[in-house]
Design an enzyme around this catalytic site. Structure first.
Site, PDB file in Angstrom:
ATOM      1  NE  ARG A  63      -3.921   0.465   0.423  1.00 43.04           N
ATOM      2  CZ  ARG A  63      -4.744   0.085  -0.587  1.00 43.04           C
ATOM      3  NH1 ARG A  63      -4.644   0.801  -1.566  1.00 43.04           N
ATOM      4  NH2 ARG A  63      -5.595  -0.788  -0.392  1.00 43.04           N
ATOM      5  NE  ARG A  89      -2.489  -4.635  -6.700  1.00 45.82           N
ATOM      6  CZ  ARG A  89      -3.224  -3.743  -6.140  1.00 45.82           C
ATOM      7  NH1 ARG A  89      -2.872  -2.571  -5.892  1.00 45.82           N
ATOM      8  NH2 ARG A  89      -4.464  -4.200  -5.765  1.00 45.82           N
ATOM      9  CG  HIS A 159      -2.400   2.901  -8.279  1.00 49.88           C
ATOM     10  ND1 HIS A 159      -2.722   3.577  -7.132  1.00 49.88           N
ATOM     11  CD2 HIS A 159      -3.802   2.445  -8.472  1.00 49.88           C
ATOM     12  CE1 HIS A 159      -3.667   3.574  -6.599  1.00 49.88           C
ATOM     13  NE2 HIS A 159      -4.405   2.971  -7.459  1.00 49.88           N
ATOM     14  CG  ASP A 203     -11.570   6.161  -7.999  1.00 52.87           C
ATOM     15  OD1 ASP A 203     -11.784   5.175  -7.309  1.00 52.87           O
ATOM     16  OD2 ASP A 203     -10.762   6.507  -8.817  1.00 52.87           O
ATOM     17  CD  GLU A 266      -4.169   5.793  -9.635  1.00 56.58           C
ATOM     18  OE1 GLU A 266      -4.487   4.838 -10.574  1.00 56.58           O
ATOM     19  OE2 GLU A 266      -4.866   6.126  -8.491  1.00 56.58           O
TER      20      GLU A 266
HETATM   21  O1  TA6 Z   1      -6.823   4.093  -9.060  1.00 55.74           O
HETATM   22  C1  TA6 Z   1      -7.970   4.275  -8.035  1.00 55.74           C
HETATM   23  C2  TA6 Z   1      -8.365   2.737  -7.608  1.00 55.74           C
HETATM   24  O2  TA6 Z   1      -8.897   2.307  -8.670  1.00 55.74           O
HETATM   25  C3  TA6 Z   1      -9.676   3.094  -6.415  1.00 55.74           C
HETATM   26  O3  TA6 Z   1     -10.754   2.913  -6.894  1.00 55.74           O
HETATM   27  C4  TA6 Z   1      -9.062   2.237  -5.234  1.00 55.74           C
HETATM   28  O4  TA6 Z   1      -9.809   0.941  -5.496  1.00 55.74           O
HETATM   29  C5  TA6 Z   1      -7.438   2.360  -5.463  1.00 55.74           C
HETATM   30  O5  TA6 Z   1      -7.472   2.251  -6.950  1.00 55.74           O
HETATM   31  C6  TA6 Z   1      -6.947   1.195  -4.625  1.00 55.74           C
HETATM   32  O6  TA6 Z   1      -7.087   0.053  -5.362  1.00 55.74           O
HETATM   33  P1  TA6 Z   1      -6.262  -1.248  -4.352  1.00 55.74           P
HETATM   34  O7  TA6 Z   1      -6.686  -2.282  -5.032  1.00 55.74           O
HETATM   35  O8  TA6 Z   1      -4.909  -0.913  -4.208  1.00 55.74           O
HETATM   36  O9  TA6 Z   1      -6.806  -1.195  -3.041  1.00 55.74           O
END
Ligand code: TA6
Length: 295
Positions: A63, A89, A159, A203, A266
């Site tokens: 994270r 990932r 991301h 988002d 991103e």
């Molecule tokens: O990029 C934004 C997103 O798609 C959000 O909708 C949220 O789900 C975030 O990614 C984090 O995703 P993750 O699977 O890493 O918790």
């Protein structure tokens, strides 16, 4: 391996390449080719954000830092049980090379190749390379080659989680006039009328955007103000995300009170702009991050 780079055992016993070059310090895990830290020379703090609650384990996403999303973005349309943002990932990549670059930067190249495991969930053959250069600029280049005998369609995203003083106080420039898909408002298509400010869960997929984005992060106690510039090539979409209060609480690997300290901008090719590669075809997407003092 130049002395500016060395393999260490990092969080969770995961192997990583530690960079201590004249132009920058950094860290990239072999797990997910995941960049977890970048501190250019002279910076007073990391440019990337990491959650205190992050998992550090094979098969689980880290994270923060720069998750590599591939070959799909978000939940998998045809398989809700599949891992969000694809498998890249979650897998251990192999270390291909490390090198010191003339301007005092260090570059680390990692490789992910299709195997029986990936083919079970995505029936294509590919190579995916991450060229991560840690210097005055953080340059991340993701190169995909279709090594199979059939065409493939893939989404990809870098991301990136940026460390900010307070997401509620910053300004995001570079996307004025762009169309976006609002994922917190029924995927409605809207137009960004001016700068972006974070006042609630945000988002958004800004489609057909190739411009540089600037995060203007004002000074705060213990943190000098800075502008984070995110340039890119080979990317048609930009995602802006902050989970805000409820979404942060809902994620086990995200501290309830951490959301003001981060912002995702991103670099990606998703949805209608997913890559479509014929056998042997190659595609490259690059994000280039730099920091500048705020005026
Ligand atoms: O990029 C934004 C997103 O798609 C959000 O909708 C949220 O789900 C975030 O990614 C984090 O995703 P993750 O699977 O890493 O918790």
């Amino acid at each position: 391996m130049p002395e500016a780079t060395r393999i260490i055992t990092a969080n969770g016993g995961l192997r990583a390449v530690q960079i201590d070059a004249p132009a920058a310090r950094g860290l990239i895990y072999l797990h997910g080719a995941h960049v977890a830290s970048w501190i250019p020379a002279g910076a007073d703090r990391d440019v990337l954000w990491l959650s205190e609650k992050s998992h550090w384990a094979a098969g689980k996403p880290i994270r923060g830092g720069v998750p590599v999303c591939f070959p799909w973005f978000g939940p998998r349309k045809d398989d809700p049980a599949a891992p969000a943002h694809g498998f890249a990932r979650l897998k251990e990549w192999s270390l291909e090379s490390t090198e010191l670059l003339p301007e005092g930067a260090a570059r680390v190249t990692l490789l992910l190749q299709s195997d029986d495991d990936t083919r079970r969930s995505w029936p294509h053959d590919f190579t995916l390379r991450m060229h991560a250069s840690f210097g005055k600029v953080l340059e991340l280049r993701l190169e995909l080659t279709n090594t199979g005998s059939t065409p493939l369609t893939a989404e990809e995203a870098l991301h990136t989680y940026f460390a900010v003083a307070d997401a509620r106080a910053l300004t995001i420039r570079g996307l004025a006039g762009a169309r976006y898909i609002d994922k917190v408002d029924g995927l409605k298509e809207k137009t960004q009328d001016d700068v972006i400010r974070i006042t609630a869960e945000t988002d958004r997929v800004y489609t057909n955007t190739t411009s540089e984005v600037i995060i203007e992060d004002p000074p705060a106690p213990g943190a000098t103000g800075r502008h984070i510039h995110i340039g890119k090539t080979g990317s048609a979409d930009t995602v802006v995300w902050n989970p805000w209060i409820a979404k942060a609480k809902a994620m086990a690997d995200f501290g309830d009170d951490e959301w003001p300290g981060m912002l995702c901008v991103e670099t990606c090719n998703v949805m209608a702009n997913a890559l479509r590669l014929t056998p042997g075809q190659f595609a490259s997407m690059t994000a280039r991050v730099s920091i500048h003092p705020s005026a």
